[in-house]
Design a protein around this motif. Structure first.
Motif, PDB file in Angstrom:
ATOM      1  N   THR A  81       0.821  -1.210   0.000  1.00 56.25           N
ATOM      2  CA  THR A  81       0.000   0.000   0.000  1.00 56.25           C
ATOM      3  C   THR A  81       0.861   1.270   0.000  1.00 56.25           C
ATOM      4  OG1 THR A  81      -1.837  -1.178   1.037  1.00 56.25           O
ATOM      5  CG2 THR A  81      -1.865   1.223   1.195  1.00 56.25           C
ATOM      6  N   PRO A  82       1.944   1.350   0.799  1.00 56.43           N
ATOM      7  CA  PRO A  82       2.774   2.554   0.725  1.00 56.43           C
ATOM      8  C   PRO A  82       3.368   2.796  -0.677  1.00 56.43           C
ATOM      9  CG  PRO A  82       3.313   1.306   2.694  1.00 56.43           C
ATOM     10  CD  PRO A  82       2.392   0.452   1.861  1.00 56.43           C
ATOM     11  N   ALA A  83       3.671   1.730  -1.399  1.00 58.83           N
ATOM     12  CA  ALA A  83       4.194   1.875  -2.763  1.00 58.83           C
ATOM     13  C   ALA A  83       3.098   2.371  -3.706  1.00 58.83           C
ATOM     14  CB  ALA A  83       4.767   0.551  -3.263  1.00 58.83           C
ATOM     15  N   LEU A  84       1.879   1.891  -3.514  1.00 62.61           N
ATOM     16  CA  LEU A  84       0.755   2.378  -4.320  1.00 62.61           C
ATOM     17  C   LEU A  84       0.515   3.863  -4.060  1.00 62.61           C
ATOM     18  CD1 LEU A  84      -1.576   1.909  -6.299  1.00 62.61           C
ATOM     19  CD2 LEU A  84      -2.960   1.130  -4.347  1.00 62.61           C
ATOM     20  N   VAL A  85       0.590   4.256  -2.799  1.00 63.32           N
ATOM     21  CA  VAL A  85       0.442   5.672  -2.447  1.00 63.32           C
ATOM     22  C   VAL A  85       1.515   6.496  -3.155  1.00 63.32           C
ATOM     23  CG1 VAL A  85       0.657   7.365  -0.570  1.00 63.32           C
ATOM     24  CG2 VAL A  85      -0.719   5.305  -0.236  1.00 63.32           C
ATOM     25  N   ALA A  86       2.753   6.020  -3.148  1.00 60.85           N
ATOM     26  CA  ALA A  86       3.849   6.750  -3.797  1.00 60.85           C
ATOM     27  C   ALA A  86       3.610   6.893  -5.298  1.00 60.85           C
ATOM     28  CB  ALA A  86       5.179   6.054  -3.526  1.00 60.85           C
ATOM     29  N   MET A  87       3.123   5.838  -5.941  1.00 61.59           N
ATOM     30  CA  MET A  87       2.809   5.911  -7.374  1.00 61.59           C
ATOM     31  C   MET A  87       1.739   6.976  -7.630  1.00 61.59           C
ATOM     32  SD  MET A  87       2.577   1.885  -8.364  1.00 61.59           S
ATOM     33  CE  MET A  87       3.990   0.794  -8.283  1.00 61.59           C
ATOM     34  N   MET A  88       0.702   6.967  -6.804  1.00 63.35           N
ATOM     35  CA  MET A  88      -0.392   7.920  -6.965  1.00 63.35           C
ATOM     36  C   MET A  88       0.079   9.347  -6.729  1.00 63.35           C
ATOM     37  SD  MET A  88      -3.547   5.898  -5.193  1.00 63.35           S
ATOM     38  CE  MET A  88      -4.674   4.936  -6.194  1.00 63.35           C
ATOM     39  N   GLU A  89       0.858   9.557  -5.667  1.00 67.35           N
ATOM     40  CA  GLU A  89       1.361  10.903  -5.382  1.00 67.35           C
ATOM     41  C   GLU A  89       2.290  11.385  -6.491  1.00 67.35           C
ATOM     42  OE1 GLU A  89       1.857  12.813  -1.531  1.00 67.35           O
ATOM     43  OE2 GLU A  89       2.361  10.801  -0.820  1.00 67.35           O
ATOM     44  N   ASN A  90       3.130  10.497  -6.998  1.00 70.14           N
ATOM     45  CA  ASN A  90       4.043  10.863  -8.080  1.00 70.14           C
ATOM     46  C   ASN A  90       3.274  11.315  -9.308  1.00 70.14           C
ATOM     47  OD1 ASN A  90       5.716   9.577 -10.648  1.00 70.14           O
ATOM     48  ND2 ASN A  90       6.956  10.757  -9.214  1.00 70.14           N
ATOM     49  N   CYS A  91       2.233  10.596  -9.652  1.00 69.09           N
ATOM     50  CA  CYS A  91       1.408  10.941 -10.812  1.00 69.09           C
ATOM     51  C   CYS A  91       0.761  12.315 -10.616  1.00 69.09           C
ATOM     52  CB  CYS A  91       0.358   9.856 -11.018  1.00 69.09           C
ATOM     53  SG  CYS A  91      -0.510   9.928 -12.581  1.00 69.09           S
ATOM     54  N   ALA A  92       0.231  12.571  -9.429  1.00 62.97           N
ATOM     55  CA  ALA A  92      -0.390  13.868  -9.131  1.00 62.97           C
ATOM     56  C   ALA A  92       0.643  14.988  -9.181  1.00 62.97           C
ATOM     57  CB  ALA A  92      -1.061  13.816  -7.758  1.00 62.97           C
ATOM     58  N   LYS A  93       1.842  14.746  -8.639  1.00 62.96           N
ATOM     59  CA  LYS A  93       2.915  15.739  -8.634  1.00 62.96           C
ATOM     60  C   LYS A  93       3.318  16.092 -10.069  1.00 62.96           C
ATOM     61  CE  LYS A  93       7.078  14.324  -8.267  1.00 62.96           C
ATOM     62  NZ  LYS A  93       8.199  14.646  -9.120  1.00 62.96           N
ATOM     63  N   ILE A  94       3.458  15.094 -10.915  1.00 65.08           N
ATOM     64  CA  ILE A  94       3.843  15.314 -12.312  1.00 65.08           C
ATOM     65  C   ILE A  94       2.777  16.121 -13.041  1.00 65.08           C
ATOM     66  CG2 ILE A  94       4.206  14.133 -14.523  1.00 65.08           C
ATOM     67  CD1 ILE A  94       5.617  11.900 -12.880  1.00 65.08           C
ATOM     68  N   LEU A  95       1.515  15.830 -12.773  1.00 63.78           N
ATOM     69  CA  LEU A  95       0.415  16.549 -13.416  1.00 63.78           C
ATOM     70  C   LEU A  95       0.457  18.043 -13.087  1.00 63.78           C
ATOM     71  CD1 LEU A  95      -2.241  16.623 -15.039  1.00 63.78           C
ATOM     72  CD2 LEU A  95      -3.424  15.899 -12.952  1.00 63.78           C
ATOM     73  N   LEU A  96       0.781  18.386 -11.854  1.00 66.07           N
ATOM     74  CA  LEU A  96       0.778  19.776 -11.410  1.00 66.07           C
ATOM     75  C   LEU A  96       2.060  20.527 -11.775  1.00 66.07           C
ATOM     76  CD1 LEU A  96      -0.765  21.976  -9.867  1.00 66.07           C
ATOM     77  CD2 LEU A  96       0.313  21.102  -7.757  1.00 66.07           C
ATOM     78  N   ALA A  97       3.169  19.838 -11.909  1.00 64.65           N
ATOM     79  CA  ALA A  97       4.489  20.470 -12.069  1.00 64.65           C
ATOM     80  C   ALA A  97       4.559  21.562 -13.139  1.00 64.65           C
ATOM     81  CB  ALA A  97       5.555  19.410 -12.313  1.00 64.65           C
ATOM     82  N   PRO A  98       3.971  21.399 -14.321  1.00 60.93           N
ATOM     83  CA  PRO A  98       4.082  22.458 -15.331  1.00 60.93           C
ATOM     84  C   PRO A  98       3.421  23.779 -14.935  1.00 60.93           C
ATOM     85  CG  PRO A  98       3.390  20.399 -16.347  1.00 60.93           C
ATOM     86  CD  PRO A  98       3.319  20.208 -14.864  1.00 60.93           C
ATOM     87  N   GLU A  99       2.553  23.745 -13.954  1.00 63.22           N
ATOM     88  CA  GLU A  99       1.847  24.949 -13.515  1.00 63.22           C
ATOM     89  C   GLU A  99       2.625  25.738 -12.471  1.00 63.22           C
ATOM     90  OE1 GLU A  99      -0.916  25.493 -15.245  1.00 63.22           O
ATOM     91  OE2 GLU A  99      -0.607  23.525 -16.162  1.00 63.22           O
ATOM     92  N   LEU A 100       3.716  25.178 -11.975  1.00 67.93           N
ATOM     93  CA  LEU A 100       4.458  25.795 -10.878  1.00 67.93           C
ATOM     94  C   LEU A 100       5.643  26.605 -11.388  1.00 67.93           C
ATOM     95  CD1 LEU A 100       4.514  22.762  -8.416  1.00 67.93           C
ATOM     96  CD2 LEU A 100       2.827  24.603  -8.586  1.00 67.93           C
ATOM     97  N   SER A 101       6.017  27.623 -10.615  1.00 66.93           N
ATOM     98  CA  SER A 101       7.200  28.416 -10.948  1.00 66.93           C
ATOM     99  C   SER A 101       8.447  27.630 -10.525  1.00 66.93           C
ATOM    100  CB  SER A 101       7.161  29.765 -10.240  1.00 66.93           C
ATOM    101  OG  SER A 101       7.469  29.604  -8.870  1.00 66.93           O
ATOM    102  N   SER A 102       9.611  28.131 -10.901  1.00 70.10           N
ATOM    103  CA  SER A 102      10.868  27.446 -10.589  1.00 70.10           C
ATOM    104  C   SER A 102      11.178  27.440  -9.087  1.00 70.10           C
ATOM    105  CB  SER A 102      12.029  28.087 -11.349  1.00 70.10           C
ATOM    106  OG  SER A 102      12.183  29.443 -10.953  1.00 70.10           O
ATOM    107  N   ILE A 103      10.520  28.293  -8.313  1.00 68.64           N
ATOM    108  CA  ILE A 103      10.774  28.331  -6.864  1.00 68.64           C
ATOM    109  C   ILE A 103       9.681  27.608  -6.068  1.00 68.64           C
ATOM    110  CG2 ILE A 103      12.122  30.466  -7.028  1.00 68.64           C
ATOM    111  CD1 ILE A 103       9.646  31.914  -5.771  1.00 68.64           C
ATOM    112  N   GLN A 104       8.762  26.963  -6.767  1.00 66.98           N
ATOM    113  CA  GLN A 104       7.657  26.262  -6.109  1.00 66.98           C
ATOM    114  C   GLN A 104       7.764  24.755  -6.307  1.00 66.98           C
ATOM    115  OE1 GLN A 104       4.402  28.210  -8.236  1.00 66.98           O
ATOM    116  NE2 GLN A 104       3.747  29.147  -6.311  1.00 66.98           N
TER     117      GLN A 104
END
Length: 120
Positions: free
Chosen positions: A29-52
């Protein structure tokens, strides 16, 4: 809203036995959580500035089925709501055609340097 799909291969070090979260050689389950969080992080990354960056804040997860080592897990993440710096997601994980996990996840946008200062 924005969506993304990522694929992850289940490795030996991601099993419940290896991670200490259970006794079986299946996706932990912790590995599944990490996969899910990674996917969410990647989705948001293009919207963030270089300091965020974004940090996980909340995860409401149902781990519905076991997944074997060597299997491919497909994770679909969709942004549901943006409330200031808080981003809410719907996330589903699949092993072949079976849903193995469902989650509602929240991330918070932070300024990297200011966030790391909290460690002192």
């Amino acid at each position: 809203m924005k969506k993304i799909t990522k694929q992850y291969k289940v490795s030996e070090d991601q099993t419940a036995l290896a991670m200490g979260s259970g006794d079986l050689d299946v996706l932990a389950t912790p590995a599944l959580v990490a996969m899910m969080e990674n996917c969410a992080k990647i989705l948001l990354a293009p919207e963030l500035s270089s300091i965020q960056t974004s940090v996980g804040y909340k995860m409401d997860l149902k781990h519905l089925a076991p997944t074997a080592v060597g299997s491919t897990v497909k994770v679909d993440a969709e942004i549901l709501e943006v409330d200031g710096k808080k981003i809410s997601y719907s996330i589903k994980a699949f092993d072949d055609d079976q849903v193995i996990g469902e989650a509602v996840h929240q991330r918070v946008v932070v300024e990297t340097a200011a966030f790391l200062k909290k460690l002192k």
